[in-house]
Design an enzyme around this catalytic site. Structure first.
Site, mmCIF file in Angstrom:
data_model
loop_
_atom_site.group_PDB
_atom_site.id
_atom_site.type_symbol
_atom_site.label_atom_id
_atom_site.label_comp_id
_atom_site.label_asym_id
_atom_site.label_seq_id
_atom_site.Cartn_x
_atom_site.Cartn_y
_atom_site.Cartn_z
ATOM 1 N N CYS A 79 6.693 -30.022 47.312
ATOM 2 C CA CYS A 79 5.284 -29.637 47.150
ATOM 3 C C CYS A 79 5.087 -28.896 45.829
ATOM 4 C CB CYS A 79 4.855 -28.768 48.336
ATOM 5 S SG CYS A 79 3.236 -28.004 48.153
ATOM 6 N N CYS A 82 3.046 -25.670 45.975
ATOM 7 C CA CYS A 82 3.850 -24.603 46.580
ATOM 8 C C CYS A 82 4.673 -23.881 45.518
ATOM 9 C CB CYS A 82 4.787 -25.164 47.646
ATOM 10 S SG CYS A 82 3.961 -25.921 49.059
#
Length: 323
Positions: A79, A82
């Site tokens: 991700c 993230c």
């Protein structure tokens, strides 16, 4: 999705009313147990960011949320957002110096936790306070917005749940016990008595205990909140909700019917409906009737909490209705 203001208010029922008081008791018990086992009084900055999995979730998140707000960062290696958000949260955890604990959960390795929290996409950030899960925000967010959300979280955790956070010592060894020092209050015995009364379903006893605290300390936030919530629950005890709502619908000019219905709205978690009902009644009334409605609305503001954005909006609407 941008961070949104979060509130601890939710549905106002007996369990929710007791939660704030019980959290304080649990926090004190946890500190006492740590001290009994010879734990230190401080943690290192490295202890403010922890990796959590399904096996350690109860110990590291649920149990510790009785002492400090636990912010959960759901992330994954693949991700990209993230990788932008997580370092910011980690830095802020250290900067906030123990006012919250950051728990990082890898969703690929902990699918069950992801499902239990209803995570639809990552990054997703939640908080757990006194065992209660709260969604904070999902997706990338600017640091200013993250700070605003964290500021409100730690404020609510302290004011409503008595969670003052962890004591951080830069020289402490990582992995030290969590046992923050907290001065005792001369009113702790009375506040504990109120908790015990709530546990026993003795609303009158809880109300009296809170009033005893406020007679000595009129600004005590824990007693003010507890009194407002206990009085609300006492007012709706024995009230037939269907009958009360039907009467309010059929008699819009009946001030007491509208006040009772607003109490039921709030107990059912319909905060904006309760506020809106009373503000509309203020517009339609005058004199003693208007004053009675205004005072009840102010009491409901105390139940929900001044930091809740719905209270701020209702205060503005009330001012317009009055003037």
């Amino acid at each position: 999705m941008q961070p949104r203001n979060m509130s601890m208010s939710g549905v106002v029922d007996l369990a929710a009313v007791k939660a704030a008081q019980e959290a304080k008791v649990k926090a004190e018990q946890a500190r006492a147990e740590a001290a009994r086992q010879g734990g230190g009084g401080a943690v290192s900055p490295a202890d403010l960011v922890i990796d959590v999995d399904e096996a350690s979730f109860e110990r590291d998140v649920l149990q510790r949320s009785a002492e400090v707000p636990v912010v959960i960062d759901f992330w994954a290696e693949w991700c990209q957002p993230c990788k932008q958000l997580s370092p910011v949260l980690e830095r802020l955890a250290v900067e906030y110096n123990g006012r919250f604990l950051l728990a990082k959960i890898d969703v690929d390795a902990n699918q069950m936790l992801m499902q239990q929290f209803g995570v639809q996409g990552i990054p997703a950030v939640f908080a757990v306070v006194a065992g209660q899960a709260l969604p904070l925000f999902q997706g990338a967010a600017g640091e200013a917005q993250i700070r605003q959300t964290l500021d409100q979280l730690v404020q609510v955790a302290e004011q409503r749940f008595g969670l003052t956070g962890l004591t951080v010592d830069p020289d402490a060894e990582p992995g030290g016990a969590v046992a923050p020092e907290k001065p005792t209050s001369p009113h702790d015995a009375l506040l504990d008595a109120a908790v015990r009364a709530l546990d026993a379903g003795d609303l009158a006893g809880a109300i009296q205990a809170y009033r005893n605290v406020l007679s000595d300390d009129p600004a005590n936030p824990e007693a003010k909140l507890g009194l407002a919530q206990a009085e609300l629950l006492q007012r709706v005890q024995g009230v037939d909700p269907q009958l009360a709502r039907r009467e309010a619908a059929e008699k819009p000019a009946d001030v007491q019917a509208q006040i009772t219905a607003a109490d039921l709205d709030l107990v059912g978690g319909h905060v904006e409906d309760a506020f809106g009902r009373l503000i509309d009644t203020v517009r339609r009334t005058a004199g003693d009737d208007r004053d009675a409605v205004r005072l009840r609305l102010l009491e409901l503001f105390e139940v929900v909490g001044a930091e809740d954005p719905r209270v701020a909006a209702a205060r503005r609407a009330l001012a317009r209705a009055l003037f």
